[in-house]
Design a protein around this motif. Sequence first.
Motif, PDB file in Angstrom:
ATOM      1  N   PHE A 416     -38.553 -86.558 -51.446  1.00  0.00           N
ATOM      2  CA  PHE A 416     -38.876 -85.502 -50.615  1.00  0.00           C
ATOM      3  C   PHE A 416     -39.889 -84.785 -51.688  1.00  0.00           C
ATOM      4  O   PHE A 416     -39.414 -84.339 -52.921  1.00  0.00           O
ATOM      5  CB  PHE A 416     -37.963 -84.411 -50.247  1.00  0.00           C
ATOM      6  CG  PHE A 416     -36.867 -84.921 -49.311  1.00  0.00           C
ATOM      7  CD1 PHE A 416     -37.278 -84.874 -47.843  1.00  0.00           C
ATOM      8  CD2 PHE A 416     -35.912 -85.424 -49.558  1.00  0.00           C
ATOM      9  CE1 PHE A 416     -36.425 -85.340 -46.886  1.00  0.00           C
ATOM     10  CE2 PHE A 416     -35.032 -86.176 -48.540  1.00  0.00           C
ATOM     11  CZ  PHE A 416     -35.312 -85.975 -47.399  1.00  0.00           C
ATOM     12  N   GLY A 417     -41.090 -84.745 -51.282  1.00  0.00           N
ATOM     13  CA  GLY A 417     -42.103 -83.748 -52.301  1.00  0.00           C
ATOM     14  C   GLY A 417     -43.320 -82.706 -51.387  1.00  0.00           C
ATOM     15  O   GLY A 417     -43.230 -82.710 -50.004  1.00  0.00           O
ATOM     16  N   ASN A 418     -43.627 -82.334 -52.088  1.00  0.00           N
ATOM     17  CA  ASN A 418     -44.561 -81.204 -51.547  1.00  0.00           C
ATOM     18  C   ASN A 418     -45.743 -81.034 -52.271  1.00  0.00           C
ATOM     19  O   ASN A 418     -45.709 -80.777 -53.768  1.00  0.00           O
ATOM     20  CB  ASN A 418     -44.026 -79.744 -51.226  1.00  0.00           C
ATOM     21  CG  ASN A 418     -45.178 -78.703 -50.761  1.00  0.00           C
ATOM     22  OD1 ASN A 418     -45.480 -77.895 -51.325  1.00  0.00           O
ATOM     23  ND2 ASN A 418     -45.447 -78.735 -49.383  1.00  0.00           N
ATOM     24  N   SER A 419     -47.071 -81.178 -51.872  1.00  0.00           N
ATOM     25  CA  SER A 419     -48.286 -80.655 -52.467  1.00  0.00           C
ATOM     26  C   SER A 419     -49.135 -79.708 -51.874  1.00  0.00           C
ATOM     27  O   SER A 419     -48.978 -79.757 -50.373  1.00  0.00           O
ATOM     28  CB  SER A 419     -49.202 -82.171 -52.850  1.00  0.00           C
ATOM     29  OG  SER A 419     -48.642 -82.712 -53.788  1.00  0.00           O
ATOM     30  N   GLN A 420     -49.661 -78.902 -52.484  1.00  0.00           N
ATOM     31  CA  GLN A 420     -50.821 -77.685 -51.867  1.00  0.00           C
ATOM     32  C   GLN A 420     -51.811 -77.435 -52.372  1.00  0.00           C
ATOM     33  O   GLN A 420     -51.905 -77.584 -53.805  1.00  0.00           O
ATOM     34  CB  GLN A 420     -49.781 -76.421 -51.791  1.00  0.00           C
ATOM     35  CG  GLN A 420     -48.476 -76.559 -50.875  1.00  0.00           C
ATOM     36  CD  GLN A 420     -47.705 -75.261 -50.936  1.00  0.00           C
ATOM     37  OE1 GLN A 420     -48.482 -73.944 -50.849  1.00  0.00           O
ATOM     38  NE2 GLN A 420     -46.469 -75.198 -50.751  1.00  0.00           N
ATOM     39  N   ILE A 421     -52.965 -77.458 -51.739  1.00  0.00           N
ATOM     40  CA  ILE A 421     -54.147 -77.211 -52.036  1.00  0.00           C
ATOM     41  C   ILE A 421     -54.697 -75.717 -51.464  1.00  0.00           C
ATOM     42  O   ILE A 421     -55.119 -75.727 -50.189  1.00  0.00           O
ATOM     43  CB  ILE A 421     -55.219 -78.270 -52.128  1.00  0.00           C
ATOM     44  CG1 ILE A 421     -54.776 -79.443 -53.093  1.00  0.00           C
ATOM     45  CG2 ILE A 421     -56.576 -77.701 -52.432  1.00  0.00           C
ATOM     46  CD1 ILE A 421     -55.670 -80.698 -52.688  1.00  0.00           C
ATOM     47  N   ASN A 422     -54.717 -74.676 -52.212  1.00  0.00           N
ATOM     48  CA  ASN A 422     -55.105 -73.286 -51.477  1.00  0.00           C
ATOM     49  C   ASN A 422     -56.017 -72.722 -52.111  1.00  0.00           C
ATOM     50  O   ASN A 422     -56.003 -72.231 -53.384  1.00  0.00           O
ATOM     51  CB  ASN A 422     -53.776 -72.365 -51.344  1.00  0.00           C
ATOM     52  CG  ASN A 422     -52.828 -73.052 -50.507  1.00  0.00           C
ATOM     53  OD1 ASN A 422     -53.018 -73.597 -49.531  1.00  0.00           O
ATOM     54  ND2 ASN A 422     -51.488 -72.991 -51.058  1.00  0.00           N
TER      55      ASN A 422
END
Length: 561
Positions: A416-422
């Motif tokens: 399970f992973g998560n990437s964010q670009i904000n």
Amino acid sequence: MHRRLAVALMAVAALGASALTIVSANHAFAEEGCEVDYNVTNDWGSGFQANITITAGEPINGWQIDWDFPSGTAVSSAWNVDWNQSGSSFSGTDVGWNGSIGSGQSREVFGFVGNGSSAEPSRISVNGDVCDGQTDPGPDPTDPDPTDPVPTNPEWGQGPPPADAELSMAYELVLQPKGYDPQPGECASEIHARYWTYGPDGKVYPTWHPVQDPSGCSFGHEHGDDPRNSPLFDESGFPPFGYVSEVQADSLPDMSQRHEDHVGHKVLVQNVDVIQGDDGSAFFPPQGTVLANCDILLKIHQGTHSPDAFKNNVHELISNIKCTANGRTVQADVAVLMPFGVAGGFSPSECPGFGGRFIDVGTPAPADSPSEYVTPGRLIAESSCVDAIRRGETHYDPLYPDPQPFNVSDMDDFWFGNSQINGAGVNFSISPLFYVVNSSRYYDPSQPNNLGRVLDLCYEPDLLGGPGCEEALQAGERLEWDDPRSPFTGSLREYRPGGFTLQSSGSTTVYTDAYGGNVSAAPFEGSIEQHFSGSTPSGGSSWYLRGATRDWDDGTVHAPN
């Protein structure tokens, strides 16, 4: 849509000013040659819709259109173009798949909705050349040389890269036994080296290849789906394996670099519906309203055979997801190093129980790898599962009505992973699940490098083996972990792109570091170009994208894979 480094070259073709005619609102200027049709298709007073068509006098491989709107006119939305507007000045460039126009051919390249006057703009130019007798302002000294296009590889699978081509670290690796070490009878290294592509930086990278070469030899490993089968292939091309790591290496010290083995790069091509109410928590998708339809072309690096994933939590994701909902397009084309849980360790897989205690293994590489705490992270089989099998412990399997006893074939991985670009007008998040059903390794601190082989457990008589072990025992002899007859190859995987959220204004390009951070509207040293368009429903909810379950083993695949 190919992303580029700050120093990458734009794919543009030089056109002579004498070869340019502009047609505005279906009225042509006086020059001969290439025409640009600025066609207003609808005008309601306060706004209008227009389509842009280019007719090429000479071949065009990549275009940029610039013009000056009448005062007070602005673009509110556009499609099939990367665009920006500053004051009355508008600039738009192709999105890859619509960049090529043959000599004498016409192509409708993009459209937009504008607010204000629909009167024709002034100073319309293509690739810097101005028409209608106006003065060419000359090249911007900060622009790359327009005669140097981003290269392509028409020789994919046919031959090596040019002798003067700059090789990436990832490509240099596959030229060595550490990167590709064929077993007897498998394709020679020279054949494997024919499968390459140019990255956005112009360097040569290894890329997807079939399990078997057309000559008949096999490579012993697989990279998942053929990206050419995706409708997004014309935009994305062959994924350059190791591109993000290369950017990182060019801009950061050695201690901050991430290096990944070649065989771990896996591609998914799939078209899926987004179903209302689906959050991925149920094994089977719910029945409900279709909110969107999405094309997915992604590449993830995932180790299934080595001790790497025990402590290293960042892995390369190159992904293009394009969805259509109620006639609008939502698209994210990104390349990042994605964090999967906490750096330096992992948690147990479904055997003996999902999650649980965190197993601290050691210092990750890179040592400064970021951790993410949004998801359960990497859940990997470990030696306590062997004890649970011996004790006869059971678990719930959604495919069966009654609890099932754990067996050796249950020693799988859940990533399970998560990437964010904000930032810079973009709010993007993706939370995938990459599930490996037949991983070849598990964590065993009693073994060298903490590395246990699942196949070896099939030969312990007091352990319930399950279907994988039953298949292995049919060989009639004890198999080695890298034997093609072993079912534990890491080739059976379920890929769910998972939670997908995007809020952006129109077609937007931003620049980030390798982890998707330091978001900027302008390129910087070590930056990666990321592309976005449209928005998922507001209010914080995300779409859940189910991918597909695949088994790419054709009988020749073996660990390491």
